[in-house]
Design an enzyme around this catalytic site. Structure first.
Site: not given
Ligand code: GLN
Length: 473
Positions: A72, A148, A172
């Site tokens: 990532k 994400s 995410s």
């Molecule tokens: N969807 C969540 C957010 O927007 C989690 C994102 C994540 O785990 N990095 O914060």
């Protein structure tokens, strides 16, 4: 069949039998990327020559020797970009060092290969917040891969990678794994070093693998976990051999079903797939137990105070002086900071910084931030109580299958609510995994559904054991 569609476990056998070489694997992965990345958009960049050079030097006697792993784009790998899906870091930043997780991978013989798309600074659940390109779900190119870590999941699901690393602050790793039909685990907070992972919300962030099988996740965890002196929150605890969880039965294990998680509003296909999965676990000898996590309803709001608060502090370092984008239009120092940030950050990141700054400002701190911290404690205590009765907790990973591209774009609140089942494990620091448990029909397509398995602190072993037994059945 392309080697990119194989598991780590089978590639390792073939490497040791000298049927294939590490170069063959990198070459097949690169071919899959060349052929399909234009349509899927999982990777932002890759350096084939570097990967070939590292693959040729790979020590096959090491446990992950010769296995390429996609990364990532928020983890530092020496000499490579680390954009975080942001204009802020897309120019002017090359990683000067390896993240702790990357050092661990390398010492087990793996080869980091390729940089995977993500929501900007990991804020989002569709990967559409990336400033650097769109990632599509390999199961339906008109749909999002989740986020994400959308690039990490789409790469594994589309066979553009053998396995990848993601990061999980509020879901995410698990949510994109669910929406793309792969396995993803967020270990206990502190299991894997966060050193060199660009921080979003430091008390919640955790790195973890996204893989094709539960066994591959166990294999990777074996070599990712462990104390790192450069991350003060990394835990100095024994790392068991997680592959010992593979191939065992689950007779007599107590599976908690939180009544607050099986509510109306969940997509009917998701609900049906998860209920069938629970029946399957029962047929394997597990004992379902209804439990209650009474503070579930405040999870999302608690997270969307704490995570932005921490993000607003963490992202203060992007000031146009030390890292990344620097405005050329500013006339004085203050303008320099303001314009560099205005030009470098996208709308979701700005929204989080505003939210975070607001809840930390004097006069609001007690009402929002402090109250959220208290709610976080209550959520953790809910789990402590529940785990007196059960060995793992099972739920849907996401209330819906993958949405169409653009469906949530103008509705951030609806997007935040999608995190309802994943956020609590981050707030409580617990290990949680998502694995495929069937499909849900949506617009004539059968879309993957994820089953979430949450474990006690440091008990990844039982989580993997249940997941593996289900996967095999
Ligand atoms: N969807 C969540 C957010 O927007 C989690 C994102 C994540 O785990 N990095 O914060």
């Amino acid at each position: 069949m392309s080697l990119a569609s194989s598991t780590i476990a089978s590639l390792r056998q073939r490497l040791l039998a000298k049927e294939i070489s590490p170069r063959d694997i990198v070459s097949d992965v690169a071919q899959a990327i060349e052929k399909q990345n234009a349509s899927i958009g999982a990777y932002l960049s890759w350096d084939l020559e570097k990967a070939f050079a590292e693959a040729e030097k790979a020590d096959l006697s090491l446990p992950l020797g010769g296995i390429p792993i996609g990364i990532k784009d928020n983890m530092n790998v020496t000499g490579e970009p680390c954009t975080c899906g942001s204009k802020m870091l897309a120019e002017n930043y090359t990683a000067p060092y390896d993240a702790g997780a990357i050092t661990k991978l390398r010492s087990a013989g793996a080869v980091p290969f390729g940089r995977l798309n993500m929501d900007e600074f990991a804020m989002g659940s569709t990967t559409e917040n990336s400033a650097l390109g769109l990632t599509r779900n390999p199961h339906d190119l008109e749909r999002v891969p989740g986020g994400s870590s959308g690039g990490s999941a789409a790469a594994v699901a589309g066979d553009l990678a053998v396995a990848t690393l993601g990061s999980d602050t509020g879901g995410s790793i698990r949510q994109p794994a669910a929406l793309c039909g792969c396995v993803g685990i967020k270990p206990t907070y502190g299991r894997i070093s966060r050193f060199g992972l660009v921080a979003f919300a430091s008390s919640l962030d955790q790195i973890g693998p996204i893989t094709k099988t539960v066994e591959d996740s166990a294999l990777l965890l074996n070599h990712l976990c462990g104390k790192d002196a450069r991350d003060s929150t990394s835990l100095d605890v024994d790392v068991p051999d997680f592959t010992a969880a593979i191939g065992r039965d689950i007779k007599g294990l107590r599976i908690g079903l939180p009544k607050e998680y099986f509510i109306s509003g969940i997509h009917a296909g998701v609900s049906a797939a998860v209920k069938a999965a629970i029946k399957k676990l029962e047929s394997l000898g597990a004992i379902p137990v209804e439990i209650s996590l009474p503070h579930t309803d405040v999870g999302v709001s608690t997270y969307y105070i704490i995570a932005p608060a921490e993000a607003s502090a963490n992202l203060a370092r992007f000031d146009g002086v030390r890292y990344g984008h620097r405005s050329t239009a500013a006339n004085d120092l203050l303008e320099h900071y303001m314009m560099s940030r205005e030009e470098g950050f996208g709308p979701e990141v700005k929204r989080r910084i505003l939210l975070g700054t607001y809840v930390l400002s004097s006069g609001y701190y007690d009402a929002y931030y402090l109250k959220a911290q208290r709610a976080r404690t209550l959520i953790r205590q809910d789990f402590e109580k529940a785990f007196e009765q059960v060995d793992v907790i099972v739920s849907p990973t996401s209330p819906t299958p993958a949405h169409k591209l653009g469906a949530l774009k103008d509705n951030p609140l609806a997007a935040y609510l999608e995190d309802i089942f994943t956020i609590p494990a981050n707030l409580a620091g617990l290990p949680a995994l998502s694995l495929p448990c069937g499909t849900a029909d949506e617009g004539g397509k059968a879309l993957p559904v994820g089953l979430q398995i949450i474990g006690k602190p440091l008990d990844e072993m039982t989580v993997l054991r249940v997941a593996d037994a289900f996967e095999k059945a």
